[in-house]
Design a protein around this motif. Sequence first.
Motif, PDB file in Angstrom:
ATOM      1  N   TYR A 161       0.836  -1.206   0.000  1.00  0.00           N
ATOM      2  CA  TYR A 161       0.000   0.000   0.000  1.00  0.00           C
ATOM      3  C   TYR A 161       0.871   1.257   0.000  1.00  0.00           C
ATOM      4  O   TYR A 161       0.552   2.248  -0.665  1.00  0.00           O
ATOM      5  N   PHE A 162       1.952   1.221   0.762  1.00  0.00           N
ATOM      6  CA  PHE A 162       2.883   2.355   0.805  1.00  0.00           C
ATOM      7  C   PHE A 162       3.421   2.625  -0.594  1.00  0.00           C
ATOM      8  O   PHE A 162       3.524   3.789  -1.027  1.00  0.00           O
ATOM      9  N   GLY A 163       3.768   1.557  -1.309  1.00  0.00           N
ATOM     10  CA  GLY A 163       4.279   1.707  -2.666  1.00  0.00           C
ATOM     11  C   GLY A 163       3.274   2.318  -3.616  1.00  0.00           C
ATOM     12  O   GLY A 163       3.641   2.948  -4.611  1.00  0.00           O
ATOM     13  N   LEU A 164       1.973   2.138  -3.308  1.00  0.00           N
ATOM     14  CA  LEU A 164       0.907   2.721  -4.132  1.00  0.00           C
ATOM     15  C   LEU A 164       0.571   4.151  -3.705  1.00  0.00           C
ATOM     16  O   LEU A 164      -0.245   4.818  -4.348  1.00  0.00           O
ATOM     17  N   GLY A 165       1.189   4.592  -2.604  1.00  0.00           N
ATOM     18  CA  GLY A 165       0.855   5.918  -2.082  1.00  0.00           C
ATOM     19  C   GLY A 165      -0.436   5.940  -1.288  1.00  0.00           C
ATOM     20  O   GLY A 165      -0.967   7.008  -0.981  1.00  0.00           O
ATOM     21  N   LYS A 166      -0.933   4.749  -0.908  1.00  0.00           N
ATOM     22  CA  LYS A 166      -2.150   4.657  -0.090  1.00  0.00           C
ATOM     23  C   LYS A 166      -1.724   4.534   1.375  1.00  0.00           C
ATOM     24  O   LYS A 166      -1.754   3.460   1.972  1.00  0.00           O
ATOM     25  N   TYR A 167      -1.321   5.666   1.930  1.00  0.00           N
ATOM     26  CA  TYR A 167      -0.654   5.651   3.228  1.00  0.00           C
ATOM     27  C   TYR A 167      -1.592   5.323   4.380  1.00  0.00           C
ATOM     28  O   TYR A 167      -1.173   4.683   5.349  1.00  0.00           O
ATOM     29  N   GLU A 168      -2.846   5.728   4.289  1.00  0.00           N
ATOM     30  CA  GLU A 168      -3.784   5.401   5.371  1.00  0.00           C
ATOM     31  C   GLU A 168      -4.070   3.902   5.410  1.00  0.00           C
ATOM     32  O   GLU A 168      -4.196   3.311   6.488  1.00  0.00           O
ATOM     33  N   ASP A 169      -4.179   3.294   4.225  1.00  0.00           N
ATOM     34  CA  ASP A 169      -4.337   1.831   4.174  1.00  0.00           C
ATOM     35  C   ASP A 169      -3.091   1.145   4.726  1.00  0.00           C
ATOM     36  O   ASP A 169      -3.183   0.112   5.402  1.00  0.00           O
ATOM     37  N   ALA A 170      -1.942   1.729   4.425  1.00  0.00           N
ATOM     38  CA  ALA A 170      -0.689   1.175   4.948  1.00  0.00           C
ATOM     39  C   ALA A 170      -0.664   1.242   6.469  1.00  0.00           C
ATOM     40  O   ALA A 170      -0.286   0.277   7.142  1.00  0.00           O
ATOM     41  N   VAL A 171      -1.087   2.364   7.014  1.00  0.00           N
ATOM     42  CA  VAL A 171      -1.142   2.529   8.476  1.00  0.00           C
ATOM     43  C   VAL A 171      -2.050   1.469   9.091  1.00  0.00           C
ATOM     44  O   VAL A 171      -1.711   0.867  10.127  1.00  0.00           O
ATOM     45  N   ASP A 172      -3.175   1.197   8.460  1.00  0.00           N
ATOM     46  CA  ASP A 172      -4.094   0.171   8.975  1.00  0.00           C
ATOM     47  C   ASP A 172      -3.416  -1.199   9.015  1.00  0.00           C
ATOM     48  O   ASP A 172      -3.556  -1.944   9.981  1.00  0.00           O
ATOM     49  N   CYS A 173      -2.647  -1.514   7.976  1.00  0.00           N
ATOM     50  CA  CYS A 173      -1.942  -2.799   7.947  1.00  0.00           C
ATOM     51  C   CYS A 173      -0.889  -2.876   9.046  1.00  0.00           C
ATOM     52  O   CYS A 173      -0.769  -3.890   9.743  1.00  0.00           O
ATOM     53  N   PHE A 174      -0.116  -1.813   9.213  1.00  0.00           N
ATOM     54  CA  PHE A 174       0.926  -1.820  10.244  1.00  0.00           C
ATOM     55  C   PHE A 174       0.307  -1.896  11.643  1.00  0.00           C
ATOM     56  O   PHE A 174       0.879  -2.501  12.549  1.00  0.00           O
ATOM     57  N   ASN A 175      -0.875  -1.280  11.793  1.00  0.00           N
ATOM     58  CA  ASN A 175      -1.600  -1.403  13.065  1.00  0.00           C
ATOM     59  C   ASN A 175      -1.932  -2.854  13.368  1.00  0.00           C
ATOM     60  O   ASN A 175      -1.836  -3.308  14.505  1.00  0.00           O
ATOM     61  N   ARG A 176      -2.325  -3.598  12.333  1.00  0.00           N
ATOM     62  CA  ARG A 176      -2.662  -5.017  12.508  1.00  0.00           C
ATOM     63  C   ARG A 176      -1.436  -5.823  12.913  1.00  0.00           C
ATOM     64  O   ARG A 176      -1.528  -6.755  13.702  1.00  0.00           O
ATOM     65  N   VAL A 177      -0.289  -5.439  12.333  1.00  0.00           N
ATOM     66  CA  VAL A 177       0.956  -6.107  12.733  1.00  0.00           C
ATOM     67  C   VAL A 177       1.197  -5.918  14.222  1.00  0.00           C
ATOM     68  O   VAL A 177       1.492  -6.873  14.956  1.00  0.00           O
ATOM     69  N   ASN A 202      -2.139  15.446   3.734  1.00  0.00           N
ATOM     70  CA  ASN A 202      -3.272  16.192   4.290  1.00  0.00           C
ATOM     71  C   ASN A 202      -2.948  17.676   4.412  1.00  0.00           C
ATOM     72  O   ASN A 202      -3.800  18.538   4.157  1.00  0.00           O
ATOM     73  N   GLU A 203      -1.707  17.975   4.803  1.00  0.00           N
ATOM     74  CA  GLU A 203      -1.302  19.378   4.926  1.00  0.00           C
ATOM     75  C   GLU A 203      -1.285  20.061   3.563  1.00  0.00           C
ATOM     76  O   GLU A 203      -1.693  21.224   3.428  1.00  0.00           O
ATOM     77  N   GLU A 204      -0.823  19.353   2.537  1.00  0.00           N
ATOM     78  CA  GLU A 204      -0.805  19.923   1.189  1.00  0.00           C
ATOM     79  C   GLU A 204      -2.221  20.170   0.681  1.00  0.00           C
ATOM     80  O   GLU A 204      -2.494  21.186   0.049  1.00  0.00           O
ATOM     81  N   ILE A 209      -6.610  24.299  -0.496  1.00  0.00           N
ATOM     82  CA  ILE A 209      -8.044  24.562  -0.520  1.00  0.00           C
ATOM     83  C   ILE A 209      -8.263  26.067  -0.660  1.00  0.00           C
ATOM     84  O   ILE A 209      -7.711  26.842   0.123  1.00  0.00           O
ATOM     85  N   PRO A 210      -9.063  26.508  -1.649  1.00  0.00           N
ATOM     86  CA  PRO A 210      -9.305  27.957  -1.804  1.00  0.00           C
ATOM     87  C   PRO A 210      -9.959  28.537  -0.541  1.00  0.00           C
ATOM     88  O   PRO A 210     -10.837  27.934   0.058  1.00  0.00           O
ATOM     89  N   ARG A 211      -9.481  29.694  -0.123  1.00  0.00           N
ATOM     90  CA  ARG A 211     -10.033  30.367   1.039  1.00  0.00           C
ATOM     91  C   ARG A 211     -10.777  31.631   0.619  1.00  0.00           C
ATOM     92  O   ARG A 211     -10.417  32.265  -0.379  1.00  0.00           O
TER      93      ARG A 211
END
Length: 215
Positions: A161-177, A202-204, A209-211
């Motif tokens: 998932y990290f390699g795909l840039g899906k970092y939140e999914d990656a975090v979920d997997c590491f949590n399971r570990v 998320n910061e980017e 986001i237009p203000r």
Amino acid sequence: MDSDTPEEWFKLAFDAEDPEEKIEYFSLILGHDDLDPELWSNEALALVWNNKGIALSFLGLYEEALECFKMSVRLNKSDVDVWCNMGVILFNTGNHEAAIKCYNRILRLDPTNENAWVNKGDILGVMGRHNEAIECYSKVHKEIELDNKFAVVWNKKGLAYFGLGKYEDAVDCFNRVLKIDPEHIDAIENMKAAMLKAKQINEEINYNIPRACKE
């Protein structure tokens, strides 16, 4: 040694610790002109070829090992262990597509073979085919995952998932570990890296986001 029988060589080979000694005994068996067909069936000879290949691989003689594994599967095409050994050698020598074919052969014989799914996933990950790797790792998961081997697979899946840039999914997997093995060093470091990447994205997004303009 010449006075020993092939059956004795077989036992000596298995008892030997030195790979070169194992190879010598297995070669004596395979070069013997008068093997008892009742004792030395194709399956038995396939086992000798396989074990000679394993000993050669310990010495880093991968091409010779591969030839032994090929001889083994010619004699016994349904031995998944030999196909797995062949896949490992092909992967180690950079022949990724051929290695995948070996694992596909195993999975046709045994669709639930966990080692084949994981090894195939590893190769696909190295090739950058992360979505396919994730599919392979997903075949291994069970409802109750307490064994450390499942922690290893979740870590691999997280890296895909990290390699795909899906970092939140990656975090979920590491949590399971970490639920299985709270002290898993790689998962802890991988979790930090994935969380940092997710935070940066998320910061980017928030920054772009237009203000509303001030009056």
